[in-house]
Design an enzyme around this catalytic site. Structure first.
Site, mmCIF file in Angstrom:
data_model
loop_
_atom_site.group_PDB
_atom_site.id
_atom_site.type_symbol
_atom_site.label_atom_id
_atom_site.label_comp_id
_atom_site.label_asym_id
_atom_site.label_seq_id
_atom_site.Cartn_x
_atom_site.Cartn_y
_atom_site.Cartn_z
ATOM 1 N NE ARG A 199 -1.875 -31.320 46.276
ATOM 2 C CZ ARG A 199 -1.141 -30.720 45.358
ATOM 3 N NH1 ARG A 199 -1.005 -31.285 44.165
ATOM 4 N NH2 ARG A 199 -0.545 -29.589 45.604
ATOM 5 N NE ARG B 268 5.220 -24.056 42.979
ATOM 6 C CZ ARG B 268 4.621 -25.232 42.740
ATOM 7 N NH1 ARG B 268 5.301 -26.236 42.268
ATOM 8 N NH2 ARG B 268 3.341 -25.356 42.968
ATOM 9 C CE LYS C 110 2.243 -26.395 38.137
ATOM 10 N NZ LYS C 110 2.875 -27.352 39.051
HETATM 11 P P1 AMP Z 1 2.440 -28.743 43.443
HETATM 12 O O1 AMP Z 1 2.104 -30.195 43.558
HETATM 13 O O2 AMP Z 1 3.326 -28.444 42.258
HETATM 14 O O3 AMP Z 1 1.221 -27.852 43.496
HETATM 15 O O4 AMP Z 1 3.331 -28.388 44.742
HETATM 16 C C1 AMP Z 1 2.781 -28.476 46.047
HETATM 17 C C2 AMP Z 1 3.571 -27.647 47.020
HETATM 18 O O5 AMP Z 1 4.926 -28.103 47.093
HETATM 19 C C3 AMP Z 1 3.700 -26.157 46.662
HETATM 20 O O6 AMP Z 1 2.559 -25.414 47.052
HETATM 21 C C4 AMP Z 1 4.947 -25.778 47.440
HETATM 22 O O7 AMP Z 1 4.668 -25.595 48.812
HETATM 23 C C5 AMP Z 1 5.830 -27.013 47.299
HETATM 24 N N1 AMP Z 1 6.713 -26.916 46.115
HETATM 25 C C6 AMP Z 1 6.624 -27.628 44.948
HETATM 26 N N2 AMP Z 1 7.595 -27.275 44.086
HETATM 27 C C7 AMP Z 1 8.318 -26.305 44.707
HETATM 28 C C8 AMP Z 1 9.435 -25.515 44.328
HETATM 29 N N3 AMP Z 1 10.008 -25.628 43.116
HETATM 30 N N4 AMP Z 1 9.900 -24.611 45.229
HETATM 31 C C9 AMP Z 1 9.352 -24.479 46.453
HETATM 32 N N5 AMP Z 1 8.279 -25.168 46.866
HETATM 33 C C10 AMP Z 1 7.760 -26.092 46.013
#
Ligand code: AMP
Length: 210
Positions: free
Chosen positions: A156, A88, A13
């Protein structure tokens, strides 16, 4: 162009969001990157976010909506944006739909869970600028060093296997229902993730421009 990218963690993504950001010359807004920046800076938001992120859970909708409210007010959003990681949950999508922001398209990038587990195992992230790499699929020019800013690359915290399983479960239960939600609104486009990044970019652009 106001675009939402929907995909499981590790589906590519962020990489596709960066490609689309250059292609359409609009910012890519990564909620994960915003939260990780806050964690690094030790802000109040960062302290709360860290607890959820490290367990592979989503941070509460109310908090996320406040963060996005602020982000949408910034000048660079005027001509459109790519949302990488928001909404999300159905509650976040409904709040977005009740706001004055009109979404043009929603792209679902589909990758099966096995491929995701394999990919997240090799994912690297720059500790300074947040750019992502992969030991096999997208290696940096110099091992351990970010091509863009020269920062140090690392894994990460939420890419460890037990957290990845939890994040996939969170995706299937809380985020996947958005596919049907946006299909019913007539906004959904679907692209199947390919093994090569460039091939995925081609199918993503085809799906969006068809
Ligand atoms: P990502 O980098 O998009 O994989 O996001 C990492 C983490 O951030 C996710 O696993 C969630 O814990 C948190 N996160 C990111 N975007 C959202 C969102 N829209 N709503 C809630 N938690 C989020």
């Amino acid at each position: 162009m106001r675009l939402i990218l929907l995909a499981a963690p590790g589906a590519g993504k962020g990489t596709q969001a960066e490609m689309l950001s250059e292609h359409y010359n609009i910012p890519s807004i990564s909620t994960g990157a915003i939260l990780r920046k806050n964690i690094k800076e030790g802000t109040e938001l960062g302290k709360i976010a860290a607890e959820y992120i490290n367990e592979g859970r989503l941070i509460p909708d109310e908090l996320m909506l406040k963060v996005m409210d602020e982000r949408f007010k910034q000048d660079d959003c005027k001509n459109g944006f790519i949302l990488d990681g928001f909404p999300r949950t159905i509650a976040q999508a409904e709040a977005l739909s009740a706001s004055p922001i009109e979404i043009d398209k929603v792209l679902s990038l589909e990758v099966d869970d096995e491929t995701i587990i394999e990919r997240l195992g090799g994912r690297l992230e720059c500790k300074s600028c947040g750019s992502t790499y992969h030991t096999e699929h997208k290696p940096p020019k110099t091992p351990g060093i970010c091509d863009k800013c020269g920062g140090e690359l690392g894994t990460r915290a939420d890419d460890k296997p037990e957290t990845v399983r939890e994040r996939l479960h969170t995706y299937h239960t809380q985020t996947e229902p958005l596919i049907e939600y946006y299909k019913n609104k007539g906004l959904l486009r679907v692209a199947k993730g390919q093994s090569e990044i460039d091939a995925t970019s081609r199918v993503v652009l085809e799906a969006l421009e068809a």
